[in-house]
Design a protein around this motif. Structure first.
Motif: not given
Lengths: 473, 473, 473, 473
Positions: B200-211, B229-235, B367-371
Motif C-alpha cells: 500500500l502506498v500514499t494516494d498523493v493525487t487524492k491529497f491534492r484533490q481534497e485541498i 505495519f506492512a504491507p503499508r509503505n511509509s508515506d 513487497q514493500c519497497a518503502n518499509n
C-alpha cells in the motif's frame, strides 16, 4: 518466589529455624494479599523493602520480563541502559493502550495492575480525606495544566460547538494556558475585592451574567480554582457548582494543591453534593510529595472518568504511577494524616509569626477566610519613596532568594502580562484594578517544618532591617 | 567534589599514590567538560558510574538539594518517599516553567540543564543519523500520540479557523486519535493498493484533490506517517512535503519508530530540503529503548520549536529527559550505530527467513519497497475452510502469544472499528477495500536479536503444522 | 510474594492477561526451586533482577526483617544507616554461630541458607572444573593469607606439639606470613633452578631430607603453592602429596589464583587421588572476580571442613557469601566456562606476543612448563651499564605504571627482605641464589582482554625504546 | 566533577541561575574538605546523597576505576557481576597490602584513604565518648572473636614462650575460643558471687595468685571482658590493669558492646591511665549498628597498633570500612549521641519495668552495679515442680521466641559445655558453682525502642500467666 512450594534441604538450613521464618513471611504475604484484594491504602506505611518487593513482583508480570519472551513487534519495551531499567524496576510498557489510559495491555499485566492499583488507592485516599462522593480517580501522567486541558478537550468532544470557558481569574500562567492550549476561548471573570479583609473572592454574580449574555449553549464549562496565592481566596465552588447544575453546564475545578487543606476538601464535597463538578484536578507533586509530572483527576461519575481516559492519544508513562504507589505505601494512611496535621499546625504557626511581624513592621496580613495555605504580608513600608519602590521590592525578593528562601513571592503592582494574546493588568494580583500596596506571599505546604519557618523569619527580619535602613537613607 | 582543592594529609594516603589517581580523574573531568561545553553525543559510551556521577552532580544544582534551602512556596520539590527520591536522583522540579517546556527554572538550574542538554544531544544524534537540516529537537514527556496532538494544537493557534486535517490513513489508533483529541476534523485519505507488490502506498493525487475541494484556508495541515505495519509503505513524505510547500500548508510527520531506519531518514531529509515539514514526531521508547512516555519533536526551524514548547500548559516530568540522557551517554554514538547496524542485518535476515517460509508454505511476502522495518506474510492457507477461517486466524495469534511471541499481529479481514465517531472498514489493513487474504505482520526493530528470530520461526513452524493438520481434518 | 494465593480482582487486571503472566512466573519459581533443592550451579546465568529477587527473599528469612520482631538481646542486627542496609540487602546477622562458621543461626535462617548455598555452589563449581574428589567447600570471609593461617591453626589443634611448617619458598609476603601469624616456625625450602628453561621448580628431595632430619612428629605440615609469578613453576603438588601421605603428614596447598588454570586443577585432582592434601585454599577475588576479602577452602574430607569451620572464633561477615553467590548466579556455569576459555586464549596470545617482543629485543621468555598464568621477560638489555641498571629497572616499572599498566612487576636482583625475623635474599626471585638477569612478569588472568594485551605491548614498546635510547646515551 | 572549571553555555542554563547553584555547592565542597583535612567526625549527619557522593569519588581513585587502566597482574580488582560492583561502589582492592592492614596500596589510593579515614573517625568517636587516652584505632574486618585471637597472636610474636592466658570466665563461646584458636592455653578464673546482690564479679585475688603460681614469664597476658550478660558484672578492668602494669604483663580487653555504655567507657579510661591495657577490642556491629563482620581495636600506643596491623596475613575486605564510614557520616556525632542517650533511658525503663514485674511475680532482679546493658530476672516460680522445671524453662524460651522476642535468653542451671577440650559446668552462668535459681536475661542495647520494651512485657506477661497456670495444674 514461593518458599512454601520448595523442599529446602536441611543441609541448607534446619527445618525448625526455617519454619519460624516462613511463619513471619506469611504476615508479609497477608499484607500483599490484602492490598491487592481490597485495594485500600494500608493503615501503616510499609518498609522500603516491602514496597520494592511488591513493585519488583509486579514487573515480573510484564512480557518484557518473561524469560522466554520473543519480541517481534515494533514496541517490545526493551531497555538499552541498565541504569534506566533499574530505576524503572524493569517496567517499560507504560500504561494504557491504543489511546485509552484506562485500558488494560495484554503485553503488560503488571503495568496495568500498577496503574489500576494506584488509581484505586488514590480514590481511597480522597474518600478518606473527605471527598466521599468521589467514585473514580485517574492519575494522568501530565502536568496539572495539561491535564486541565485534557479535561476541557474531553468535555469539548461532548459539546463540540461550545467554545467559551468561563474562568474565575487566578494569576497563575499554566492554569490559564490550559484553556488556550485546548484552542478554546476564555471569558475572564475578575475577582472581587473585600475591602475590609483586603482579600479577593469569586464574583458569582458576574458568572451568572455572562451565562445569560453569552448563552449557555456557547459555553463549554465553568472553570474554578481552589488553592491559590493570598490574598485571593479559594473560589466559591459551592455556589458555582450550584450554578453549573442549574444551567446544565459542565464545571471543572483546578484543585492544584488543595488536597492538603481540609476546608477546601469540605467545600468540594459540599459542592459535589449540592451542585455539579465534572472533573476535579490536582497536582500529584504538590499533594503527594512526588517529583513533578502528574495530576490526579477525581470525578463522582465513573463514566466521565472513562471518557477522559479515552481522550488521551497513545500510551503513557507509568513512572508517575510508580512514584505515587510507592509514596502511598511508604506513608500509609497514618503517615499521610500526620503530614496533614503537621501542615495545619505549621500554617497556624506561620500565620501567628506573620501577625507578630506585621505588628512590629506596621504592615498587615490580609484576612483570607478561604485560604488555608498561602498568606500575604503587605509591603507598604517599602514604598515610602514613590519613585524607588519597585527597586526595593525587587531587592527584597532577590535578597530572600540568595539567602536560601525559595517560594516567597513579592508581587509588585503594575505588571502587565500578555498570555496567548490575552492581556492581564496587574498580573499577580488576580484582578485588573490595582491593590493598594504590594505584598509578599508565603505558604505553609505539605512537608514544611517549623524550623524552616523560624529560619524564614530570621532571614526576613535581617533583610527588612537592611532595606528599611537603606530606604531611610 | 573537587579533590584538587583539598590538602589530603599523607596520613590518609601517600601523596605519590594520590597524584596518579588525580591524574586519572582529570580524564573524567575532561569528558564532563567536553560534554557540557560542546553539547555533542560522546563517541563512546560512558560507564554506569560516570553517568550516575554526572546525573548526581546535576541534581545538586536544584534548590531542593541545597543544604540551606527554606521552602516557603507551594511547590518546593520535597519528596516524601526515599525510594522515589532515589530513583529520580533527587530531581523533583520537573522541566519547563509556567507553561513553557523550554523556559529555564530559577529554582532548578540542574533540571534545566538536564533538559536542555538532552535536547542538544538528541539534535546531535538526529543530525548524525542524516537529518542534517534539523535545527532543533525537543523531548516532550508525553506519548507520541499526545505529542502529535500538541503539535496540531500549536499549529491551530496560528491558524485558528482551519480545522481540517488531511491524514493518510494508517490503522494505528492513537495516531488517528491525535486529531480528534485536539478537537479537529480528520479528512481520511485511503492508501492505494499496488497490485503486483500487494503493498500500500500514499494516494498523493487524492491529497491534492481534497485541498482543492475543501479549500486550503480550511485545512490546518497535512499529516503523514513513515514507520508502519506492512504491507503499508511509509508515506511518500517527499511528494507531500512538496505539496505542502506549494500550498503553503503546514505538514506534520508521525515518524513513530522511523529513526532506526536509514531509508526513512533519507526520505525525511530530502523532504525537509525540497518541501515543507513543520514537525517530525518520533517515539523515544521505540527509537531509543527507554520506557514508554516520551516523544521527540524535530524541526528545521527553531522558532517553531519555541512555539511548540510554549504551547504546553504547566511544568512537565523530567523523568523522560533523565532516561534519554542516561541512555544516550550509555550507548554513545558508536553504541547507537551498532544497534542500527544490527537491526538492519536482522531485518534482512527476517525477510530471508520469511521468504524461505513462504516458499514452503505456499504463501507470499508482499513487497514493500518503502518499509524497512515491518514485514507481512499472507495467511491464505488458513482460509481453506471459508466458514472457519476466522477461528484459525485467531488461534494462530493466540498460539504464538502463549508461546512467548509478542508483537506478531494477525490481521483478519473484515474488522470494522469506530474511533471517536469515525468508522474504519477492514481496520488493520489501512484501507476500506478488503485485501485479498489475511496476513501476519512481524517486525525487526531496534534490539531484536538473531536468536529471537530463529526462535520465532521454530515456534511459527510448529503452530503452522498444527493448524494445517487440524485444518485438513 | 505468591500471586497464586491472591484473588486479584478483574478491576486491577483482566484475568486472561494475568494468567499468561503467572505462567511465565512459574518458570522463574522453577529456577528458584531447582537451585535450592539441587544446590547446583545453574547452567546459564540469571538476570540481575532474578538474582536480587532471590537475595531479597532470603533476607526476609532473618529475624531482623520480621515485621513483628522485638530485639531484646545484645545483637539484633539493627542497621543504622539506610545505605548500608540497602547494600547488604538487609542482611545483618553474619554467618556462623558462637564460633563455628558452619553452624546454623536460629535468628538468621536466611543468612544460614545464603552461606550454605554459596558453599554448595562453590563445591559444584570445583567439581565441574575438575576437582571431582572434593567433598566440601567453605568460603571463609578472610584474606587468603589469614585463611591459610586458620588452616594451620586448625591443624595445630590436632597436632599441638608439631610447630614446624615445611614451606616451598615463594616470594609473596602474605603467603609466608600465614605461618608466622599462626605462631609457627617455617622451614624454608628453596626452589631449584632449571638451567635450560631458566625456570624454578620444587625441591622435592630437600623436603624429604628435612622430614628425616627434623622428625615427622615435629612437623605440622607441608605447605605448597600452585599459582605464582614466573619464572617459578607451580609446586610439584603430586609428589609432595605422595610424600605427605607416605609420612602421614598434613599438607596444605595455597592455590591462590589457580582455579582459573586447567593444568593446575588437573594436578590438584591427581594429588588428591594419589597423595594427601588436607586443605586447598584459593582466593575468591582472583578466581571469581569479586572484591577482595574471602578465600575458598576445599577438602576431600567433610570432617576436616567441619573442624576448620569450628576453628573460627565468632560470627563472620556474610558479605563475601553474598558477593560470591551473586557472581556465580550471574555467570552460571557457562559464563564461568567462557571466562576460563577466554583467559586461556589470552594467555597463549600474551605468550606469543612476548616471544615476538623478545626476538626483537634480544631477551628471552623463561620456559615454565607448569605456570599457565604468569610469564616472565628477561631485562638483560637494561643492565648494560652495570652501575646504573637498578635505576633503569625502577624507571621501567614506574614508566609502565604511570601509563596505566598495573600489575606488571619488575624484579630487580639483590633485594633483601626481612619478614617477621626471617631474611630472604633476592626477594622476588623465590631463591637466595641470584638469577642471572632481572626480569619483568606479566600475567593473563581471568577477565583480561585481548585489547588490554595489545595496549600493554604498545606501551611497553614505547617505554623500551625510550629507555634503550637513554641507556645508549 | 568540578563545575567551576567548565564554561557552561547559557543555552544550557542561564548564568545567574547557575551561579546561585554553584554557591550552594561550595558548602558541600567545604564539608568534604573539612572531613578529609581534619579527619574528625562531622557534628551533624550527612544526607545519603552526600555520603554516596564522597564514597563514589573515593572509588574513582582506585586504579580499577581508571578509564585507561590495563591490568597485567594477578589481581586487578575486576568485578564480574554488575550488582556486586554496584553494592561495593566499585571498590575491589580491599585494604592493606602484603600482609599489613595499615599499609597503603599503590594501586588503590581510594581504598587506602577509605580505610584510614574510617580509622581516624573511629578514633575521634572513641575520644569523644570518653576514651581520651586512645591514640589509635583500627577497624579489623573479622569477627570480634577472631580479632581477639589476632591480638593474642600479635602479643605472642613478642612473647613467643609465654603460652598461658589468664581469663576471667565469661560464658560466651567465641570469647573463649579466641584463646584456643590462637593455639594458646587458657587459665580460667571463675567469677565471684556477691551474695546479697546475687551478681558476679571478677576474682582479682585469684588472678594475682595464678600469676605467682604459674610465673609471669609463662603468661602471655590477662584477658578481661566488660559488656556481658547479667548477673555477671563487667570485669574490674581498673584493678586488673593495675595488676598488669605491676607485673609487666600485657592485658587485652574484650569490650564487645561496651562502647554504648558510658560507665564502661569511664572504667576503661581510668584503667588506661592508671594501669596497662594493650588492646581494647569491640564489635563494630553491636556498637555501630552495621552488619556483623568487623571489630575495632583501640590502643593508647600507636606502635602496638602498627604491630597488630602487620600481624594480619594478606589483604582484607574493605566492606567493613565502607559500612562504618557510611554509618558514622550518616549519624554524625550528634546522631550517635542521641542513640546513646536513648539507650540509656531505655535501659532505665527496662529496669523499672522488670522490677515492677518481679514485684508481682515474686521474683527478683539481681543487682549488677557494673552492668548497664543487660538485666536478669530470676525464674524461681517456674521451678515449683522440681522434676519438671527444665521443661517449663525451655518452654518459656520457646514461647517468647515464637512470639517474636529475640535475644531474651533463659539460662537453666546444670548445663555442661565442652569447648575445645575445656569443660564448663553450669555453662551460661559464668561459674561452676550453681546459681540458686534459673533466670532470664534481656538487654537494652543501641537502637532498642521503648515500644519494643512495652511489647516485650506484654508478651512476657501472657507467657508467664500461661505457664503459671499449667504449672499449677
Amino acid at each position: 518466589m514461593n518458599f512454601e512450594d520448595i523442599k529446602i534441604p536441611g543441609k541448607l538450613v534446619p527445618d525448625n529455624y526455617l519454619q519460624l521464618s516462613l511463619a513471619a513471611r506469611r504476615r508479609r504475604q497477608k499484607n500483599f494479599k490484602e492490598l491487592l484484594e481490597k485495594r485500600k491504602l494500608p493503615e501503616h506505611g510499609w518498609k522500603d523493602e516491602e514496597i520494592e518487593a511488591l513493585v519488583h513482583e509486579l514487573s515480573t508480570l510484564d512480557s518484557n520480563n518473561f524469560s522466554h519472551n520473543i519480541g517481534m513487534g515494533e514496541r517490545e519495551a526493551r531497555i538499552a541502559c541498565n541504569l534506566v531499567a533499574r530505576r524503572h524496576y524493569n517496567f517499560g510498557h507504560g500504561i494504557g493502550r491504543s489511546g485509552d489510559l484506562l485500558e488494560a495491555q495484554p503485553k503488560a499485566a503488571g503495568s496495568t495492575l500498577l496503574a489500576n492499583l494506584t488509581n484505586a488507592l488514590l480514590l481511597d485516599l480522597l474518600q478518606t480525606l473527605g471527598m466521599r462522593s468521589c467514585r473514580g480517580c485517574l492519575l494522568v501522567p501530565m502536568a496539572t495544566g495539561m491535564t486541565l486541558s485534557l479535561c476541557l478537550l474531553a468535555l469539548s468532544k461532548q459539546r463540540p460547538n461550545a467554545r467559551l470557558v468561563l474562568w474565575s481569574r487566578i494569576d497563575q500562567k499554566s492554569c490559564f494556558k490550559a484553556i488556550t492550549v485546548a484552542g478554546l476561548h476564555p471569558i475572564i471573570i475578575e475577582t472581587l475585592l473585600l475591602d475590609k479583609e483586603q482579600s479577593l473572592v469569586t464574583d458569582v454574580t458576574k458568572f451568572r451574567q455572562e451565562i445569560d449574555e453569552l448563552g449557555a449553549e456557547n459555553i463549554l464549562c465553568l472553570y474554578t480554582t481552589t488553592s491559590c496565592f493570598a490574598p485571593r481566596n479559594s473560589d466559591n465552588v459551592v455556589e458555582l457548582a450550584k450554578l453549573a447544575k442549574q444551567m446544565a453546564l459542565p464545571h471543572i475545578v483546578n484543585n492544584a494543591y488543595g488536597l492538603q487543606c481540609e476546608p477546601i476538601i469540605a467545600q468540594l464535597e459540599k459542592a459535589l453534593n449540592t451542585g455539579r463538578i465534572d472533573y476535579i484536578v490536582q497536582s500529584s507533586d504538590k499533594n503527594l510529595l512526588v517529583p513533578v509530572g502528574g495530576a490526579i483527576v477525581a470525578t463522582r461519575d465513573e463514566a466521565m472518568l472513562k471518557h477522559l481516559g479515552s481522550s488521551y492519544a497513545g500510551r503513557a508513562s507509568s513512572s508517575q504511577s510508580l512514584d505515587v504507589l510507592m509514596t502511598l505505601l511508604s506513608l500509609g494512611r497514618s503517615g499521610y494524616e500526620s503530614l496533614l496535621l503537621e501542615r495545619s499546625h505549621n500554617f497556624e504557626y506561620l500565620q501567628h509569626r506573620l501577625q507578630e511581624f506585621t505588628a512590629q513592621a506596621g504592615e498587615i496580613v490580609p484576612q483570607c477566610a478561604n485560604n488555608g495555605i498561602s498568606l500575604a504580608l503587605t509591603l507598604s513600608s517599602l514604598c515610602a519613596n514613590p519613585g524607588d519602590h519597585r527597586n526595593a521590592l525587587t531587592e527584597l525578593g532577590s535578597m530572600l532568594y540568595t539567602r536560601g528562601i525559595s517560594g516567597a513571592r513579592v508581587v509588585p503592582p503594575g505588571d502587565v502580562k500578555c498570555i496567548d494574546g490575552y492581556e492581564f493588568k496587574n498580573f499577580g494580583s488576580h484582578r485588573d484594578e490595582q491593590l493598594k500596596v504590594p505584598y509578599l506571599t508565603v505558604a505553609a505546604t505539605l512537608g514544611v517544618t517549623k524550623a524552616e519557618i523560624d529560619r524564614f523569619f530570621e532571614v526576613l527580619h535581617k533583610c527588612w532591617d537592611q532595606l528599611s535602613k537603606s530606604n531611610v537613607n
